[in-house]
Design an enzyme around this catalytic site. Structure first.
Site, PDB file in Angstrom:
ATOM      1  N   GLN A  53       1.120  -8.932  -6.732  1.00  0.00           N
ATOM      2  CA  GLN A  53       0.656 -10.324  -6.857  1.00  0.00           C
ATOM      3  C   GLN A  53       1.528 -11.170  -7.779  1.00  0.00           C
ATOM      4  OE1 GLN A  53      -1.582 -11.961  -5.191  1.00  0.00           O
ATOM      5  NE2 GLN A  53      -2.491 -10.255  -4.076  1.00  0.00           N
ATOM      6  N   SER A  70       5.188  -6.242  -2.210  1.00  0.00           N
ATOM      7  CA  SER A  70       4.749  -6.415  -0.818  1.00  0.00           C
ATOM      8  C   SER A  70       5.273  -7.745  -0.286  1.00  0.00           C
ATOM      9  CB  SER A  70       3.223  -6.403  -0.769  1.00  0.00           C
ATOM     10  OG  SER A  70       2.780  -6.847   0.491  1.00  0.00           O
ATOM     11  N   THR A 110       0.839  -1.202   0.000  1.00  0.00           N
ATOM     12  CA  THR A 110       0.000   0.000   0.000  1.00  0.00           C
ATOM     13  C   THR A 110       0.873   1.251   0.000  1.00  0.00           C
ATOM     14  OG1 THR A 110      -1.786  -1.156   1.139  1.00  0.00           O
ATOM     15  CG2 THR A 110      -1.765   1.250   1.329  1.00  0.00           C
ATOM     16  N   CYS A 157      -9.406  -7.433   1.029  1.00  0.00           N
ATOM     17  CA  CYS A 157      -9.923  -6.137   1.469  1.00  0.00           C
ATOM     18  C   CYS A 157     -11.438  -6.097   1.370  1.00  0.00           C
ATOM     19  CB  CYS A 157      -9.354  -5.019   0.599  1.00  0.00           C
ATOM     20  SG  CYS A 157      -7.596  -5.139   0.464  1.00  0.00           S
TER      21      CYS A 157
HETATM   22  N1  PLP Z   1      -1.616  -4.249  -4.434  1.00  0.00           N
HETATM   23  C1  PLP Z   1      -2.150  -5.464  -4.646  1.00  0.00           C
HETATM   24  C2  PLP Z   1      -2.385  -5.917  -6.045  1.00  0.00           C
HETATM   25  C3  PLP Z   1      -2.489  -6.285  -3.573  1.00  0.00           C
HETATM   26  O1  PLP Z   1      -3.028  -7.477  -3.801  1.00  0.00           O
HETATM   27  C4  PLP Z   1      -2.251  -5.815  -2.261  1.00  0.00           C
HETATM   28  C5  PLP Z   1      -2.631  -6.620  -1.079  1.00  0.00           C
HETATM   29  O2  PLP Z   1      -3.513  -7.456  -1.152  1.00  0.00           O
HETATM   30  C6  PLP Z   1      -1.676  -4.539  -2.087  1.00  0.00           C
HETATM   31  C7  PLP Z   1      -1.377  -3.782  -3.199  1.00  0.00           C
HETATM   32  C8  PLP Z   1      -1.405  -3.981  -0.724  1.00  0.00           C
HETATM   33  O3  PLP Z   1      -0.272  -4.571  -0.142  1.00  0.00           O
HETATM   34  P1  PLP Z   1      -0.068  -4.538   1.461  1.00  0.00           P
HETATM   35  O4  PLP Z   1      -1.030  -5.531   2.025  1.00  0.00           O
HETATM   36  O5  PLP Z   1       1.362  -4.949   1.659  1.00  0.00           O
HETATM   37  O6  PLP Z   1      -0.309  -3.154   1.900  1.00  0.00           O
END
Ligand code: PLP
Length: 382
Positions: free
Chosen positions: A178, A198, A71, A328
């Site tokens: 991903q 991530s 994020t 989410c």
């Molecule tokens: N981007 C994508 C495509 C994701 O799937 C996720 C998490 O599910 C994120 C960003 C966010 O990552 P983080 O959980 O490390 O903040």
């Protein structure tokens, strides 16, 4: 016995990652900015980790910023690049992006008067490159498109996106969260100017990520302070988690390597068999995403006659752990924004179930899942 098929939400921390982090949380607890022996040791652990991430991505170490996760990497990549490299205030993206991307763009629109062009998506989640070419303008600062979608697994042609954007002088940010461990995410293969990763999606702990940003472009920091991370992200660095992040990344096959290609083929064919079996077991089901351009480890469906949440509960009773759409959106009644973006009706989007595999997932487990699915369908049909 539980069968975990929710790796796209998060993965367990690998033993190697955990063990590599431990010394930096215990005896070697120095602050990497401190001018003393403990500090020097922490500094060199951090820089070695950065070097390892850079080697994996095929970029320079000083182009890597460690962040608190995907994020933050998305926020920094989009807001940081857009504010520091303004050719104009136009951004291009798509509504199937992760909330971290959508909300970063929304921030630029609300507080910095940016304008967005949302590319249309076909029913499999794919963009049309000719539409992108037509949408690029002289004032387009940034194109932000993900490599692989977290809900339906569809893969965008990012190299071609970069080529088109660069021809018109725009920068490209890509959320590759991903794709790590499944697709070639090296910078030369993607051609992007910024890339978000991530750790918890590939065996590092939650709360660590990284942003690659091309050296010649400035980044406006989001977090201000002591100027750590080349001034791009202040705050004492999380050395232990940066070490774990690099260890988990290095444990994956190198992008584009023979081993990786073979593994990808094996998992893809396992997934194809699984998709076929799900469609047979649940006659009302529909596969979502692109048939060919997709991640090997994600199989998503809508189960027209059954609510996604009810299906998850039935499967969990039998020890199968998966998710409805994205993590989410799970636990939240709103239908998946990704499915809505590809034209699925709200009531059908609410029936989404995503199975996502890890590197250890095997066909025996998947056979058990199919059996559990049959039992769940019978229970829910009563
Ligand atoms: N981007 C994508 C495509 C994701 O799937 C996720 C998490 O599910 C994120 C960003 C966010 O990552 P983080 O959980 O490390 O903040």
């Amino acid at each position: 016995m539980n069968i975990y098929l929710d790796y796209a939400a998060t993965s367990p921390v690998s033993t190697e990652a955990l063990e590599s982090a431990w010394p930096w949380l215990s005896g070697d607890f120095g602050n990497p900015s401190s001018q003393n022996e403990l500090g020097f040791r922490a500094h060199s652990a951090l820089e070695n980790s950065r070097q390892a991430v850079a080697a994996f991505l095929g970029c320079r170490a000083n182009e890597i910023t460690f962040t608190s996760g995907g994020t933050e990497a998305d926020n920094l990549g989009i807001i940081g690049l857009a504010l520091a490299n303004k050719r104009g205030k136009h951004i291009i993206s798509a509504k199937s992006e992760h909330e971290a991307v959508l909300a970063s763009i929304d921030y630029l629109v609300r507080l910095h008067d940016f304008e967005v062009t949302w590319l249309s998506l076909d029913s499999t989640g794919m963009i049309d490159l000719s539409e992108l070419a037509a949408a690029l303008r002289d004032d387009t600062t940034l194109v932000s498109l993900m490599l692989a979608n977290n809900e339906i697994g569809s893969v965008h042609p990012i190299f071609e996106v970069s080529k088109l954007a660069h021809e018109r002088g725009a920068l490209v940010h890509c959320d590759a969260v991903q794709a790590v461990g499944w697709l070639d995410i090296s910078i030369p293969a993607l051609g992007v100017d910024a890339l978000s990763l991530s750790g918890h999606k590939f065996g590092a702990p939650k709360g660590v990520g990284a942003l690659y940003s091309r050296g010649r472009f400035a980044i406006e920091p989001l977090i201000h302070g002591g100027g750590q991370e080349f001034g791009r992200r202040s705050g004492t660095e999380n050395v232990a988690f940066a070490v774990a992040f690099a260890t988990a990344l290095e444990a994956l096959h190198q992008p584009g390597s023979l081993l990786q290609r073979q593994h990808t083929r094996e998992v893809s064919s396992m997934r194809d068999g699984f998709v076929f079996a799900v469609l047979e077991t649940v006659p009302s089901s529909t596969f979502t995403g692109h048939r060919a351009q997709r991640l090997p480890n994600i199989a998503s469906f809508t189960f027209a006659n059954f609510s996604g949440e009810a299906m998850l509960l039935e499967l969990e009773k039998q020890g199968v752990i998966c998710s409805s759409g994205s993590a989410c959106a799970a636990g939240n009644d709103a239908p998946s924004h990704v499915l809505m973006a590809i034209g699925v009706k709200a009531e059908v989007a609410q029936t989404a179930v995503r199975f996502s595999f890890g590197h250890q997932t095997n066909p025996d487990e998947l056979n058990l899942v199919i059996r559990a699915l049959g039992t769940a369908v019978r229970a829910l049909s009563k």
